[in-house]
Design a protein around this motif. Structure first.
Motif, mmCIF file in Angstrom:
data_model
loop_
_atom_site.group_PDB
_atom_site.id
_atom_site.type_symbol
_atom_site.label_atom_id
_atom_site.label_comp_id
_atom_site.label_asym_id
_atom_site.label_seq_id
_atom_site.Cartn_x
_atom_site.Cartn_y
_atom_site.Cartn_z
ATOM 1 N N GLY A 227 33.471 -6.550 41.987
ATOM 2 C CA GLY A 227 33.426 -5.532 41.252
ATOM 3 C C GLY A 227 32.375 -5.385 40.449
ATOM 4 O O GLY A 227 31.349 -5.182 40.944
ATOM 5 N N TYR A 228 32.445 -5.456 39.029
ATOM 6 C CA TYR A 228 31.242 -5.003 38.190
ATOM 7 C C TYR A 228 31.336 -5.771 36.803
ATOM 8 O O TYR A 228 32.377 -6.316 36.666
ATOM 9 C CB TYR A 228 31.129 -3.513 37.961
ATOM 10 N N GLU A 229 29.912 -5.975 36.424
ATOM 11 C CA GLU A 229 29.965 -6.408 35.118
ATOM 12 C C GLU A 229 29.043 -5.621 34.297
ATOM 13 O O GLU A 229 27.957 -5.281 34.905
ATOM 14 C CB GLU A 229 29.275 -8.001 35.206
ATOM 15 N N VAL A 230 29.693 -5.296 33.041
ATOM 16 C CA VAL A 230 28.439 -4.480 32.310
ATOM 17 C C VAL A 230 27.732 -5.189 31.625
ATOM 18 O O VAL A 230 27.930 -6.327 30.770
ATOM 19 C CB VAL A 230 29.499 -3.918 31.231
ATOM 20 N N LEU A 231 26.458 -5.017 31.700
ATOM 21 C CA LEU A 231 25.438 -5.991 31.067
ATOM 22 C C LEU A 231 24.960 -5.426 29.792
ATOM 23 O O LEU A 231 24.755 -6.179 29.006
ATOM 24 C CB LEU A 231 24.149 -6.066 32.002
ATOM 25 N N THR A 232 24.947 -4.244 29.518
ATOM 26 C CA THR A 232 24.518 -3.773 28.299
ATOM 27 C C THR A 232 25.317 -2.408 27.982
ATOM 28 O O THR A 232 25.310 -1.297 28.825
ATOM 29 C CB THR A 232 22.695 -3.067 28.414
ATOM 30 N N TRP A 233 25.838 -2.329 26.669
ATOM 31 C CA TRP A 233 26.442 -1.175 26.371
ATOM 32 C C TRP A 233 26.155 -1.233 24.721
ATOM 33 O O TRP A 233 26.799 -1.853 24.020
ATOM 34 C CB TRP A 233 27.713 -1.018 26.581
#
Ligand code: MF3
Ligand code: CO
Length: 483
Positions: free
Chosen positions: A477-483
């Motif tokens: 899937g995905y991993e949010v690195l920066t928000w």
């Protein structure tokens, strides 16, 4: 010229012990051998350091001579290969002695390895790298000799030092590390991390070493596990290694700066004050503001208000007013690794039109994220974002989009949010890119300020909103690195 010295024959151990002499008499006698004729054991894994213990050895040799003879075997090409006694030999050199008493034996390669390892392995303060190489050599020798079963062999290998077979296997794992990485296990990297890294292929280990040297950051256990998994899938590359090791540090700054902006922003604040905060905080945390001087951009952050789509330039003249919506776009370089994210802030009470635009734009990013997984296309993500914007009567800017990010600010691919499902680049594990749709309340047309060459406006003067996240494609899937 003096007559060359012959090896002096001393009383053999066996004689002393009253044992029968064998026909190969010299093979069982202690002889004084010229230091010049003694060669270190091939791939000798134990370090011989001129340390305190060596100083003690030297003192003892000076007082009593060498009490225990070395063990050596003749070399076919002449001279002798040392099986044990490397430190005693060094001690002799340091005292100015020219010979070392040694017992000469004709051991096979495998026997020699086993004895060499066993005669050193009980020493205190052995380094992980020494044990790793030593156990690997002994294990291979025993296997070669026909020892059956891995577990059994490992148990046998550890016996001399009182290590369990499991411990031996852990050390043997470490021997798969490059010399440079294994040296880090001696001081900077915990053994458990070293074990995981040992599964990386030689080329991958070289990349990792370079990243460690460039960044002075050592992988954690969790990061090592990530690298190992990625390597097993054949997806490891240097920028992914950077991402794994540095993304957290770089993102941490980016996120902290945006949090701080959120604290100070409000009516009466100038965009220059935002710029000052971004600048000082980034530098204080050890980072660099990526926008400053990027292709001539004059400030540390982009501040884009209302009908400004993006790339707004902070200035002391622009004072935030109740009713403004503003995008603050922060990008940080930390030890060579870029992070990039932006948020919208509503200044005081804003109109329903603007509030909803900000809200829907955020939903677009959330929806886009759900489409990030291996073997989806970038277009799959774009389609859900575009559909959601259009459903709400909005349009998405075509000319400006997202990008890969890592060792450079903007990397391949260009990420559009108006392309169709099933088109564009395939998402693969390890890929890192931004999702940052610019959503216009009216039409998608834009123009760039002629005077400053940067500020992008909506053609129709209606508001525009943007949120930006940096995301990595993971194995599932995905991993949010920066928000
Ligand atoms: N953060 C912006 C982006 O997403 C970069 C702006 S480039 C600058 O690509 F020079 F304007 F800062
Ligand atoms: Co960006």
């Amino acid at each position: 010229m003096r007559r060359p010295k012959k090896d002096i024959q001393l009383t053999s151990y066996d004689e002393l012990l009253g044992l029968e002499e064998t026909p190969e008499k010299s093979m069982n006698q202690v002889v004084e051998i010229d230091l010049a004729k003694l060669y270190p054991f091939k791939n000798h894994p134990f370090h011989v350091n001129d340390d305190e213990i060596m100083a003690e050895t030297v003192e003892s040799i000076k007082t009593y001579g060498v009490l225990t003879p070395a063990l050596v075997r003749p070399r076919p090409e002449g001279g002798y290969e040392m099986i044990s006694g490397h430190r005693r030999k060094r001690g002799c050199e340091l005292c100015g002695k020219t010979t070392l008493p040694a017992l000469v034996r004709n051991y096979t390669d495998d026997e020699a390895v086993i004895i060499m390892v066993d005669s050193n392995i009980q020493r205190e303060n052995l380094l992980p790298s020494e044990k790793a190489h030593a156990y690997k050599m002994k294990y291979d020798a025993m296997k070669h000799q026909g020892s059956k079963g891995e577990k059994y062999t490992a148990d046998m290998v550890g016996e001399a030092a009182g290590d369990s077979g499991r411990t031996v296997q852990r050390y043997i794992r470490l021997a798969a590390l490059s010399d440079a990485l294994l040296e880090y296990v001696d001081n900077k990297i915990p053994m458990i991390v070293g074990e995981k890294l040992s599964y990386l292929k030689p080329e991958e280990q070289e990349w990792l070493l370079e990243v460690i040297i460039n960044s002075s950051i050592f992988p954690t256990k969790q990061q090592a596990e990530q690298l190992k998994e990625c390597s097993a899938n054949g997806k490891l590359n240097q920028s992914y290694i950077y991402a794994v090791l540095l993304k957290k540090e770089s993102s941490k700054i980016n996120v902290a700066v945006l949090d701080a902006v959120g604290e100070m922003i409000g009516p009466g604040v100038t965009t220059q004050e935002i710029d000052d905060l971004v600048h000082s905080m980034t530098v204080r945390m050890g980072g660099i503001q990526a926008p400053l001087n990027y292709e001539g951009f004059p400030k540390s952050v982009c501040t884009s208000i209302n009908e400004v789509v993006c790339h707004g330039i902070p200035t002391p003249d622009r004072v935030l007013q109740e009713g403004d919506i503003i995008n603050v776009d922060v990008s940080t370089i930390y030890r060579g690794y870029f992070s990039d994210s932006s948020r919208m802030y509503c200044i005081g009470e804003v109109s329903e039109e603007k509030r909803k635009l900000v809200q829907v734009t955020r939903e677009c990013v959330d929806l886009g994220l759900t489409m990030v997984k291996p073997w989806n296309f970038l277009g799959d993500m774009a389609q859900v974002i575009n559909d959601h914007a259009r459903k709400n009567g909005y349009s998405i800017v075509v000319e400006i989009g997202g990008h890969g990010v890592g060792l450079e600010f903007h990397e391949e691919p260009f990420v559009s949010y108006v392309t169709k499902a099933g088109t564009e680049m395939l998402m693969v594990p390890g890929m890192v890119f931004t999702i940052e749709p610019m959503v216009n309340a009216g039409t998608s047309e834009i123009y760039i300020d002629e005077k400053d060459g940067w500020t992008v406006y909506t053609q129709d003067g209606r508001p525009s909103a943007q949120w930006e996240v940096t995301v990595a494609v993971t194995n599932d899937g995905y991993e949010v690195l920066t928000w």
